[in-house]
Design an enzyme around this catalytic site. Sequence first.
Site, PDB file in Angstrom:
ATOM      1  N   GLU A 155      -5.906  -3.070  -0.514  1.00 45.15           N
ATOM      2  CA  GLU A 155      -7.039  -3.065   0.559  1.00 45.15           C
ATOM      3  C   GLU A 155      -7.534  -1.572   0.612  1.00 45.15           C
ATOM      4  OE1 GLU A 155      -5.667  -5.773   3.927  1.00 45.15           O
ATOM      5  OE2 GLU A 155      -7.298  -6.939   2.860  1.00 45.15           O
ATOM      6  N   HIS A 157      -1.023  -8.162  -0.493  1.00 45.20           N
ATOM      7  CA  HIS A 157      -2.321  -8.516  -0.588  1.00 45.20           C
ATOM      8  C   HIS A 157      -2.542  -8.103  -2.201  1.00 45.20           C
ATOM      9  CE1 HIS A 157      -4.239  -8.784   3.308  1.00 45.20           C
ATOM     10  NE2 HIS A 157      -3.005  -7.913   3.641  1.00 45.20           N
ATOM     11  N   HIS A 204       3.579  -9.099   4.851  1.00 48.62           N
ATOM     12  CA  HIS A 204       2.851  -9.755   3.713  1.00 48.62           C
ATOM     13  C   HIS A 204       2.348  -8.912   2.705  1.00 48.62           C
ATOM     14  CE1 HIS A 204      -0.016  -8.468   6.948  1.00 48.62           C
ATOM     15  NE2 HIS A 204      -0.925  -8.477   5.844  1.00 48.62           N
ATOM     16  N   HIS A 254       1.995  -4.946   3.613  1.00 51.13           N
ATOM     17  CA  HIS A 254       1.810  -4.559   4.997  1.00 51.13           C
ATOM     18  C   HIS A 254       2.985  -4.879   5.818  1.00 51.13           C
ATOM     19  CE1 HIS A 254      -2.922  -4.497   4.391  1.00 51.13           C
ATOM     20  NE2 HIS A 254      -2.250  -3.500   4.173  1.00 51.13           N
ATOM     21  N   HIS A 301      -3.588 -17.622   3.033  1.00 49.86           N
ATOM     22  CA  HIS A 301      -4.157 -16.456   2.583  1.00 49.86           C
ATOM     23  C   HIS A 301      -3.388 -15.326   2.054  1.00 49.86           C
ATOM     24  CE1 HIS A 301      -7.414 -17.935   5.337  1.00 49.86           C
ATOM     25  NE2 HIS A 301      -6.327 -18.336   6.128  1.00 49.86           N
ATOM     26  N   THR A 312      -7.070  -6.767   8.996  1.00 46.50           N
ATOM     27  CA  THR A 312      -7.811  -6.775   7.675  1.00 46.50           C
ATOM     28  C   THR A 312      -8.177  -8.358   7.645  1.00 46.50           C
ATOM     29  OG1 THR A 312      -5.899  -6.901   6.174  1.00 46.50           O
ATOM     30  CG2 THR A 312      -6.943  -4.663   6.679  1.00 46.50           C
TER      31      THR A 312
END
Length: 394
Positions: free
Chosen positions: A129, A117, A115, A142, A90, A224
């Site tokens: 996000e 996104h 991590h 994040h 992910h 999230t």
Amino acid sequence: MDSLGLFILLILVFFHWTAASSPEEITWSYTGLIGQSEWSEHFPDCGGPSQSPVDVITTQTKYDPSLIPVTPLGYSQHGNMPFTLHNNGHTVLIELPEWMGVEGLPWLFTATQLHLHWGNGGPGYGGSEHTINGLSADAELHVVHYNSELYANMSAAMTQRYGLAVLGILIVVGEETNPAFNHILNYLSRIRHSDQKVFIPAFDVQALLPKDLGRYYRYNGSLTTPPCYQSVIWTVFHERVQISKAQLLKLETILYSSKAEEPDRMLLQDNYRVTQRLNHRIVFCSFTAEAGKELTSGEVTAIVIGVMCGCVGLAVIVRFIVKTIRFFKLLHVETAVVNSSTSSWDVLHNNRPAPMPRTKEPEKEKEKKQTMALKATSDLERKDEPSLSCKTEP
Ligand SMILES: *[C@@H]1O[C@H](CO)[C@@H](O)[C@H](O)[C@H]1NC(C)=O
Ligand SMILES: *[C@@H]1O[C@H](CO)[C@@H](O)[C@H](O)[C@H]1NC(C)=O
């Protein structure tokens, strides 16, 4: 009859599969079979009222002067132990040592992981996000912490109120390479497939953060990703961090969401959730538009020059006005002489005899002398004016 039997069999298989899958086993994704819109069917919290991310509408944020700067603890003391970089299908994440934490929130929080996104189309095509006034950044970092004052560990804290604190850092493409991000990006090729892990040299985690940790948005939200627990105190920094276009493209194109043994390779892209409804929540901000705005040296220079020009201009204007007044007073006096009759206005307001007739030349000379004499005094104009009215005295 045969087709009905097959249908029943399929139903039974489906229910068996559903019942057998505990939430941890369900393979969710951003698009596809269990995509974002299906998350809440399998993870009820994902359909809750306080979900993340959100769109921060700056005109609707509320200034809270009690929001002090967020202070990372031990982010730079990375030690000699390597970090673990992990592709979990992910995202790409780093497990953080427990001596790292964050201060400046109502409780002390201990770091657990960070991590990212991102999107898929390079700069300007979204990937973050959180959005600000409807605008996406190119990626988002994040840093996840749990409340170590109230809870024993991450798994205990993540389901509880005030359990987690996540720092959100918006990432945009700029001109220069950001060396701090290369500590992650340089090793992505070793964890291309889901479930792969690699040890990487420890590095200064604080270098990934923006410089200004005093200006941020704060709201109550959630994870999230499934299971979307609504336990997160969010801090989204106002200052964005820059990486180069090449760095963003690396992040967007190296990783797969599929496992090494899977025949169909799936790029790990667009791993961001769409913004969620605020539902009466307030987004607070630690700053106002005017306060705390640091001025660049260029701006300071511009202001200084502007003020100086303004002062000079004002002096010129004042001087002009005074001269004009002086001229009209002179004109008035001369008109009175021409009329050679003392008007009632003159008597009432000047309270003095009608001016004596005189020529223009000596008058000018007299004025010149007076001006010269008064030049040394500080309030030249003020003293000049009464002296004018005295000139007509016989
Ligand atoms: C986390 O803390 C809870 C409560 O103290 C405990 O029951 C659990 O075993 C801990 N889990 C881990 C992974 O340490
Ligand atoms: C979060 O929720 C709690 C409880 O409802 C409230 O007291 C607090 O002010 C909220 N914080 C933010 C930043 O909205």
